[in-house]
Design a protein around this motif. Structure first.
Motif, PDB file in Angstrom:
ATOM      1  N   TYR A  72       1.092  -1.277   0.068  1.00 57.36           N
ATOM      2  CA  TYR A  72      -0.053  -0.036  -0.025  1.00 57.36           C
ATOM      3  C   TYR A  72       1.015   1.336  -0.071  1.00 57.36           C
ATOM      4  O   TYR A  72       2.014   1.191   0.382  1.00 57.36           O
ATOM      5  N   ALA A  73       0.440   2.319  -0.360  1.00 53.77           N
ATOM      6  CA  ALA A  73       1.069   3.770  -0.477  1.00 53.77           C
ATOM      7  C   ALA A  73       0.846   4.414   0.778  1.00 53.77           C
ATOM      8  O   ALA A  73      -0.173   5.237   0.639  1.00 53.77           O
ATOM      9  N   CYS A  74       1.570   4.381   1.682  1.00 54.07           N
ATOM     10  CA  CYS A  74       1.352   5.580   2.937  1.00 54.07           C
ATOM     11  C   CYS A  74       1.261   6.898   2.335  1.00 54.07           C
ATOM     12  O   CYS A  74       2.281   7.205   1.719  1.00 54.07           O
ATOM     13  N   THR A  75       0.343   7.703   2.947  1.00 55.10           N
ATOM     14  CA  THR A  75       0.352   8.926   2.233  1.00 55.10           C
ATOM     15  C   THR A  75       1.699   9.933   2.608  1.00 55.10           C
ATOM     16  O   THR A  75       1.643  11.072   2.356  1.00 55.10           O
ATOM     17  N   PHE A  76       2.274   9.890   3.839  1.00 61.00           N
ATOM     18  CA  PHE A  76       3.393  10.333   4.237  1.00 61.00           C
ATOM     19  C   PHE A  76       4.622  10.182   3.592  1.00 61.00           C
ATOM     20  O   PHE A  76       5.593  10.804   3.834  1.00 61.00           O
ATOM     21  N   CYS A  77       4.878   8.728   2.979  1.00 66.11           N
ATOM     22  CA  CYS A  77       5.752   8.477   2.746  1.00 66.11           C
ATOM     23  C   CYS A  77       6.469   9.112   1.253  1.00 66.11           C
ATOM     24  O   CYS A  77       5.827   8.912   0.224  1.00 66.11           O
ATOM     25  N   PHE A  78       7.770   9.578   1.343  1.00 67.42           N
ATOM     26  CA  PHE A  78       8.411   9.929   0.028  1.00 67.42           C
ATOM     27  C   PHE A  78       9.426   8.939  -0.363  1.00 67.42           C
ATOM     28  O   PHE A  78      10.340   9.390  -1.338  1.00 67.42           O
ATOM     29  N   GLY A 116      16.477  -1.764   2.630  1.00 73.30           N
ATOM     30  CA  GLY A 116      15.412  -0.990   2.890  1.00 73.30           C
ATOM     31  C   GLY A 116      14.495  -0.629   1.642  1.00 73.30           C
ATOM     32  O   GLY A 116      14.499  -1.335   0.739  1.00 73.30           O
ATOM     33  N   GLY A 117      13.540   0.268   1.969  1.00 71.40           N
ATOM     34  CA  GLY A 117      12.700   0.359   1.027  1.00 71.40           C
ATOM     35  C   GLY A 117      11.855   1.680   1.094  1.00 71.40           C
ATOM     36  O   GLY A 117      12.337   2.628   1.735  1.00 71.40           O
ATOM     37  N   GLY A 118      10.685   1.502   0.460  1.00 70.21           N
ATOM     38  CA  GLY A 118       9.971   0.346   0.090  1.00 70.21           C
ATOM     39  C   GLY A 118       9.807  -0.772   1.502  1.00 70.21           C
ATOM     40  O   GLY A 118      10.277  -0.304   2.318  1.00 70.21           O
ATOM     41  N   THR A 119       9.521  -1.884   0.785  1.00 68.86           N
ATOM     42  CA  THR A 119       9.421  -3.079   1.884  1.00 68.86           C
ATOM     43  C   THR A 119       9.999  -4.120   1.307  1.00 68.86           C
ATOM     44  O   THR A 119       9.419  -4.928   0.579  1.00 68.86           O
ATOM     45  N   PRO A 120      11.420  -4.575   1.906  1.00 70.88           N
ATOM     46  CA  PRO A 120      12.039  -5.636   1.272  1.00 70.88           C
ATOM     47  C   PRO A 120      11.181  -7.005   1.434  1.00 70.88           C
ATOM     48  O   PRO A 120      11.171  -7.808   0.748  1.00 70.88           O
ATOM     49  N   GLY A 188      -3.352   6.191   5.227  1.00 69.21           N
ATOM     50  CA  GLY A 188      -3.475   5.407   4.110  1.00 69.21           C
ATOM     51  C   GLY A 188      -2.868   3.843   4.321  1.00 69.21           C
ATOM     52  O   GLY A 188      -2.401   3.319   3.281  1.00 69.21           O
ATOM     53  N   ARG A 189      -2.659   3.660   5.656  1.00 69.07           N
ATOM     54  CA  ARG A 189      -1.621   2.442   5.831  1.00 69.07           C
ATOM     55  C   ARG A 189      -2.573   1.437   6.290  1.00 69.07           C
ATOM     56  O   ARG A 189      -3.477   1.185   6.993  1.00 69.07           O
ATOM     57  N   ARG A 190      -2.339   0.133   5.567  1.00 69.15           N
ATOM     58  CA  ARG A 190      -3.233  -0.939   5.858  1.00 69.15           C
ATOM     59  C   ARG A 190      -2.399  -2.117   6.259  1.00 69.15           C
ATOM     60  O   ARG A 190      -2.388  -3.189   5.330  1.00 69.15           O
TER      61      ARG A 190
END
Ligand SMILES: C[S@@+](CC[C@H](N)C(=O)[O-])C[C@H]1O[C@@H](n2cnc3c(N)ncnc32)[C@H](O)[C@@H]1O
Ligand code: SF4
Length: 460
Positions: A72-78, A116-120, A188-190
């Motif tokens: 998912y795409a967290c709305t704070f994440c750059f 790191g990432g993203g999500t490894p 927006g985090r699920r």
């Protein structure tokens, strides 16, 4: 300012907010990376598509591997990330990482690995296995080198845990951010049910890793009490450390467009949050070891050993592979293509993945020196500075130091400059005062644009 917003009560300090604001200016609306990660905190990269990185210096290497996949795409994440990518594409990506790794001479000792990432763990376990196998068979682990992999609660499976264990990964960092359903919906985090997230953390702890949990404070709709309750619930599962970030707004994120100027973390709110977070951690038995890091003292010995990523102050030996990854080699920072397609295309055609460069000039190297000492929780030593630059600290930063000392933010301690207790609460703003004029101008232009957008929202 509302009475309850005073940070002084939370920390038991006498704070002169007016004098601090006068010395530092107001808190920035947007921040890119943490300020001690200069120049990524002011990422004015010059366009340089296809530029070759300078050759890596001999000796041990610090390696960062970026995995740009998320559920998912967290709305704070750059961070550079993609949601909903097929397995075939993920396979191509791992192939490309392995190809980029060929740039490092086989047998180069690995001083530190950070995946790191993203999500490894958004990579299927077998693909993560392939990537780790390729890295660790090419770069033998040196001495106490730490090997860290990031994950999120919903993506972690028992098979991932076995893969991490098989490769000797010793530290796993899980992003939890919040356990409050309303806050999670806003960002927006699920990552699933509260108990499921906590159970994923427990699985790592029971498997014997050094486990870190990330939480964010200052999120929209989050109360101080709510954050502290989350912290307590996570602490009850026994992670070895916490990384607790204040929300950084990046102008290119959906959240930056939704947060009004009046809801942002101004100086008073930022200081109060930091004081409260520190106090809450101390109450739970976690001591502050770096700005955002709180460690259980019993966990300290086995704690993650952070290798320096520069020799002295300048000659970087940090390589980043994957989309958007940055490499500090010699006296330049290089940034890889931040798009998945662009990166894959470049690597698959045998081209350099680099698309941007930040040459570190003399003023940048001075800032880096301050960032890696004062900005990273240490002291800024006068003798070390003179040895590095052949000039006295006062020659280069006399006015800045006088202004900061006048506001009670820094103190002179046995030949070194240290942050005072109030200074520690605004360490990032203090550090910005040591940035080169060029970077400050670049940041100021971005702040102005972001503030105009915040005010426009407030007026709507
Ligand atoms: C790449 S993510 C971690 C792993 C995983 N993707 C996850 O979110 O669970 C690294 C961490 O950066 C932090 N982070 C990302 N964007 C941030 C922001 N705008 N402000 C503060 N912290 C942020 C979050 O705490 C996050 O856990
Ligand atoms: S915080 Fe983590 S899970 Fe959320 S979008 Fe960013 S990288 Fe992905």
């Amino acid at each position: 300012m509302a009475e309850q917003a005073r940070p002084s009560e939370a920390l038991g300090l006498e704070l002169e907010l007016g004098a601090i604001e006068l010395a530092l200016g107001s808190a920035p609306r947007v921040l890119y990376e943490d300020v001690h990660v200069y120049p990524l905190s002011a990422p004015a990269f010059e366009s340089a598509p296809g530029l070759d990185r300078a050759p890596l210096p001999e000796g041990p290497l610090k390696l960062y591997v970026h995995v740009p996949f998320c559920n998912y795409a967290c709305t704070f994440c750059f961070y550079a990330k993609r949601v909903g990518v097929s397995r075939a594409r993920k396979e191509r990506y791992v192939d490309a990482l392995i190809r980029e790794l060929a740039w490092v001479a086989p047998g180069t000792p690995l001083e530190q690995l950070y995946v790191g990432g993203g999500t490894p763990t958004a990579l299927p376990a077998d693909l993560l296995d392939r990537a780790l196998e390729a890295i660790l068979s090419r770069l033998p682990r040196a001495g106490r080198a730490s090997l860290t992999v990031e994950c999120s609660p919903e993506s972690l499976t028992a098979e991932h845990v076995r893969v991490l264990g098989r490769h000797g990964i010793d530290r796993v960092s899980m992003g939890i951010e919040s356990l409050d359903d309303r806050v999670l919906a806003t960002i927006g985090r699920r990552h699933g049910e509260r108990e499921a997230a906590l159970d994923a953390l427990s699985l790592l702890i029971e498997s014997g890793f050094f486990v870190n949990a990330d939480l964010i404070y200052g999120l929209p709709g989050q109360s101080e009490g709510g954050f502290c309750a989350d912290l307590e619930a996570v602490a009850a599962r026994g992670p070895h450390s916490f990384t607790l970030y204040n929300l950084r707004l990046n102008e290119f994120t959906p959240l930056a467009d939704a947060v009004r100027e009046t809801e942002g973390l101004d100086l008073a709110r930022l200081m109060r949050w930091r004081a409260i977070v520190k106090q809450a951690c101390a109450g739970l038995g976690y001591a502050q070891t770096r700005w955002h890091t709180f460690v259980r003292p019993v966990a300290r010995d086995s704690s993650y050993h952070r290798a320096p990523c520069v020799d002295g102050f300048g000659a970087g030996r940090q390589l980043g592979i994957g989309t958007s990854a940055t490499s500090h080699v010699g006296n330049a920072v290089y940034r890889n293509d931040a798009t998945l397609e662009g990166y894959l295309g470049r690597i698959e055609s045998g081209a350099s993945p680099v698309t941007g460069v930040f040459p570190l000039e003399a003023a940048d190297r001075r800032t880096l020196f301050v960032a890696r000492s004062l900005g990273d929780g240490g002291c800024l030593g006068r003798a070390a500075y003179r040895a590095a630059f052949g000039a006295a600290l006062e020659d280069d930063f006399g006015q800045t130091l006088a202004r900061l000392a006048g506001a009670g933010l820094v103190e002179d301690r046995a030949g070194a400059i240290a942050l005072s207790e109030p200074g520690k609460l605004v360490y990032d703003l203090v550090l910005l005062a040591f940035y080169p004029e060029r970077s400050r101008r670049w940041l100021a232009a971005r702040q102005d644009a972001a503030r105009r957008s915040g005010r426009r929202l407030a007026a709507d």
